[in-house]
Design a protein around this motif. Structure first.
Motif, short mmCIF file in Angstrom:
data_model
loop_
_atom_site.label_atom_id
_atom_site.label_comp_id
_atom_site.label_asym_id
_atom_site.label_seq_id
_atom_site.Cartn_x
_atom_site.Cartn_y
_atom_site.Cartn_z
N VAL A 129 46.94 -16.85 -76.74
CA VAL A 129 46.82 -18.20 -76.21
C VAL A 129 48.12 -18.60 -75.54
O VAL A 129 49.21 -18.37 -76.07
N PHE A 130 47.98 -19.20 -74.36
CA PHE A 130 49.14 -19.75 -73.66
C PHE A 130 49.02 -21.27 -73.62
O PHE A 130 48.02 -21.81 -73.14
N PHE A 131 50.04 -21.95 -74.14
CA PHE A 131 50.10 -23.41 -74.11
C PHE A 131 50.82 -23.84 -72.83
O PHE A 131 52.01 -23.53 -72.65
N ASP A 132 50.12 -24.58 -71.99
CA ASP A 132 50.72 -25.07 -70.76
C ASP A 132 51.46 -26.38 -71.04
O ASP A 132 52.18 -26.48 -72.03
N GLN A 133 51.26 -27.41 -70.24
CA GLN A 133 52.00 -28.66 -70.42
C GLN A 133 51.71 -29.30 -71.77
O GLN A 133 52.63 -29.74 -72.47
N VAL A 134 50.43 -29.36 -72.14
CA VAL A 134 50.02 -30.00 -73.39
C VAL A 134 48.98 -29.14 -74.08
O VAL A 134 48.03 -28.66 -73.44
N ALA A 135 49.16 -28.93 -75.36
CA ALA A 135 48.13 -28.28 -76.18
C ALA A 135 48.19 -28.97 -77.54
O ALA A 135 48.73 -28.45 -78.52
N ALA A 136 47.65 -30.17 -77.57
CA ALA A 136 47.80 -31.02 -78.75
C ALA A 136 46.48 -31.27 -79.43
O ALA A 136 45.42 -31.20 -78.81
N SER A 137 46.55 -31.56 -80.72
CA SER A 137 45.39 -31.90 -81.54
C SER A 137 44.27 -30.87 -81.38
O SER A 137 44.44 -29.72 -81.75
N HIS A 148 48.36 -14.36 -81.12
CA HIS A 148 49.69 -14.71 -80.65
C HIS A 148 49.58 -15.95 -79.77
O HIS A 148 48.70 -16.04 -78.92
N ILE A 149 50.49 -16.90 -79.98
CA ILE A 149 50.53 -18.12 -79.17
C ILE A 149 51.86 -18.18 -78.44
O ILE A 149 52.92 -18.10 -79.06
N VAL A 150 51.79 -18.34 -77.12
CA VAL A 150 52.97 -18.49 -76.29
C VAL A 150 53.02 -19.93 -75.78
O VAL A 150 52.01 -20.46 -75.29
N ALA A 151 54.17 -20.57 -75.90
CA ALA A 151 54.35 -21.92 -75.37
C ALA A 151 55.56 -21.94 -74.46
O ALA A 151 56.47 -21.10 -74.60
N THR A 152 55.61 -22.87 -73.53
CA THR A 152 56.81 -23.03 -72.73
C THR A 152 57.78 -23.93 -73.49
O THR A 152 57.41 -24.60 -74.46
N ARG A 153 59.00 -23.99 -73.05
CA ARG A 153 59.96 -24.84 -73.74
C ARG A 153 59.67 -26.32 -73.52
O ARG A 153 60.19 -27.18 -74.24
N THR A 234 53.10 -30.79 -94.30
CA THR A 234 54.34 -31.43 -93.86
C THR A 234 54.36 -31.62 -92.35
O THR A 234 54.82 -32.65 -91.85
N LEU A 235 53.84 -30.61 -91.64
CA LEU A 235 53.84 -30.66 -90.18
C LEU A 235 52.71 -31.52 -89.62
O LEU A 235 52.82 -32.04 -88.50
N ALA A 236 51.65 -31.67 -90.40
CA ALA A 236 50.43 -32.31 -89.91
C ALA A 236 50.43 -33.81 -90.15
O ALA A 236 49.52 -34.36 -90.79
N ASP A 237 51.44 -34.49 -89.61
CA ASP A 237 51.49 -35.94 -89.76
C ASP A 237 51.16 -36.66 -88.45
O ASP A 237 51.39 -37.86 -88.30
N GLY A 238 50.64 -35.90 -87.48
CA GLY A 238 50.21 -36.50 -86.22
C GLY A 238 51.23 -36.43 -85.10
O GLY A 238 50.90 -36.70 -83.95
N ARG A 239 52.48 -36.07 -85.42
CA ARG A 239 53.51 -36.06 -84.38
C ARG A 239 53.31 -34.87 -83.44
O ARG A 239 52.67 -33.87 -83.78
N VAL A 240 53.88 -34.98 -82.24
CA VAL A 240 53.87 -33.85 -81.30
C VAL A 240 55.21 -33.14 -81.38
O VAL A 240 56.23 -33.72 -81.77
N TYR A 241 55.20 -31.84 -81.01
CA TYR A 241 56.39 -31.01 -81.04
C TYR A 241 56.61 -30.38 -79.66
O TYR A 241 55.64 -30.07 -78.96
N THR A 242 57.84 -30.19 -79.29
CA THR A 242 58.14 -29.42 -78.09
C THR A 242 57.92 -27.94 -78.40
O THR A 242 57.78 -27.55 -79.56
N GLY A 243 57.95 -27.12 -77.37
CA GLY A 243 57.79 -25.69 -77.59
C GLY A 243 58.80 -25.12 -78.56
O GLY A 243 58.43 -24.44 -79.54
N PRO A 244 60.11 -25.36 -78.37
CA PRO A 244 61.11 -24.84 -79.32
C PRO A 244 60.91 -25.37 -80.74
O PRO A 244 61.09 -24.63 -81.72
N GLN A 245 60.53 -26.64 -80.89
CA GLN A 245 60.28 -27.20 -82.21
C GLN A 245 59.07 -26.52 -82.86
O GLN A 245 59.08 -26.23 -84.07
N ALA A 246 58.03 -26.27 -82.06
CA ALA A 246 56.85 -25.59 -82.59
C ALA A 246 57.17 -24.17 -83.02
O ALA A 246 56.67 -23.69 -84.05
#
Length: 330
Positions: A129-137, A148-153, A234-246
């Motif tokens: 899976v490749f995450f582009d600009q947004v891959a949320a919820s 394997h999941i690839v995300a951009t920074r 802990t992670l599933a509180d609704g917040r979004v993460y950047t690629g590096p944070q994810a």
């Protein structure tokens, strides 16, 4: 109907006739996959072994209006057919799923998730899976089973949770003297009625629905990512993460660009020179798309007044009921 309208109708029918010839290709022209309104693009030429790229772009829902003037890139039924076809095709050795979505319906997201799980069990082939600009919820939910999941920074992902929203006008209605008249078979039949105040028991009913869907989301990540449940909570509180944070939190496996996800797919499938193709919905202009909007929306109905009534057309209805969503919202 006056002369001008008859002329317009004749021209329109003639254009539709030409469209029939143009829009239906022969079997040889279809390519690797047989599907109505499918467009194949070769990203990289190679051997007969295939890596297939699919896209989830936009809100994951089956309930948006369709037709040429009411277009939505993501079409739920089309995507499910795509997924089924590429997994069943023995020439496809790996699948790359590109996601650019803030999520969508709980039902639709779960339907995709369940189908991926079933297909991967029956046809074991790598899923990247490749995450582009947004891959949320819901966009993250459907990616959970991936190898394997690839995300951009700069990707925004996460938003793990469920939301169910409505607006209550009961105070405004009282101030303006608006009276709600509802006949119902049970005390909760008009749950979330915006013209009356919601009591604690009703809130508890709705919260139980949200909590149950939330549990499904957490389970999907625990099983799909192989993560400890307490960490997911802990992670599933609704917040979004950047690629590096994810990446730091184990929600993705690497950072990179779309081309990197293709290289990962090659490596996992053990392929050196595959042909990589992308399957998308054919969005080229079609007169059929004008007709497909329904008689009350089509151009033809404007040329021929009364057509909607003759065809039994009714105004498009809007679903007013709030439903739980795997959606990055506020």
């Amino acid at each position: 109907m006056n002369k001008k309208r008859w002329i317009a109708l004749i021209i329109f029918v003639a254009l539709v006739g030409v469209s029939i010839v143009v829009q239906f290709p022969s079997v040889e022209e279809i390519g690797f996959f047989h599907g109505e309104d499918w467009m194949e693009t070769v990203i990289e030429s190679g051997s007969e072994e295939l890596i297939t790229v699919l896209d989830v772009e936009g809100m994951i829902t089956a309930n948006l209006p369709s037709g040429y003037f009411y277009d939505q890139y993501y079409h739920h039924g089309f995507f499910l057919n795509q997924l089924q076809s590429v997994y069943e095709n023995p020439e496809v050795k790996a699948v790359v799923l590109r996601i650019n979505s803030s999520g969508g319906g709980v039902s639709e997201s779960d339907e995709i998730f369940q189908l991926i799980m079933d297909l991967r069990e029956e046809y074991p082939k790598p899923l990247v899976v490749f995450f582009d600009q947004v891959a949320a919820s819901g966009g993250y939910y459907i990616a959970a089973p991936a190898d394997h999941i690839v995300a951009t920074r700069n990707t925004l992902t996460g938003s793990i949770g469920v939301i169910m929203q409505s607006i209550n006008f009961h105070q405004m209605a009282e101030d303006w003297g608006v009276e709600d008249v509802t006949f119902k078979s049970g005390p909760y039949k008009d749950l979330m009625n915006p013209l009356r105040e919601m009591d604690e028991e009703e809130q508890a009913i709705l919260q139980s629905i949200v909590d149950e869907s939330y549990g499904f989301f957490v389970d999907a990540i625990v099983d799909g990512r192989g993560m400890d449940r307490s960490k997911v909570m802990t992670l599933a509180d609704g917040r979004v993460y950047t690629g590096p944070q994810a990446l730091e939190n184990g929600l993705v496996d690497s950072l990179g660009q779309f081309e990197d996800s293709l290289e990962v797919a090659k490596e996992l499938a053990g392929l050196e020179n595959p042909t990589i193709i992308r399957i998308q919905r054919d969005d080229s202009f079609s007169w059929w798309q004008l007709l497909a909007q329904g008689p009350e929306q089509s151009l033809l109905s404007r040329l021929v007044p009364g057509l909607a009534e003759m065809q039994g057309g009714r105004p498009v209805s809007v679903n007013n009921h709030a439903v739980p969503m795997y959606l990055w919202s506020w």
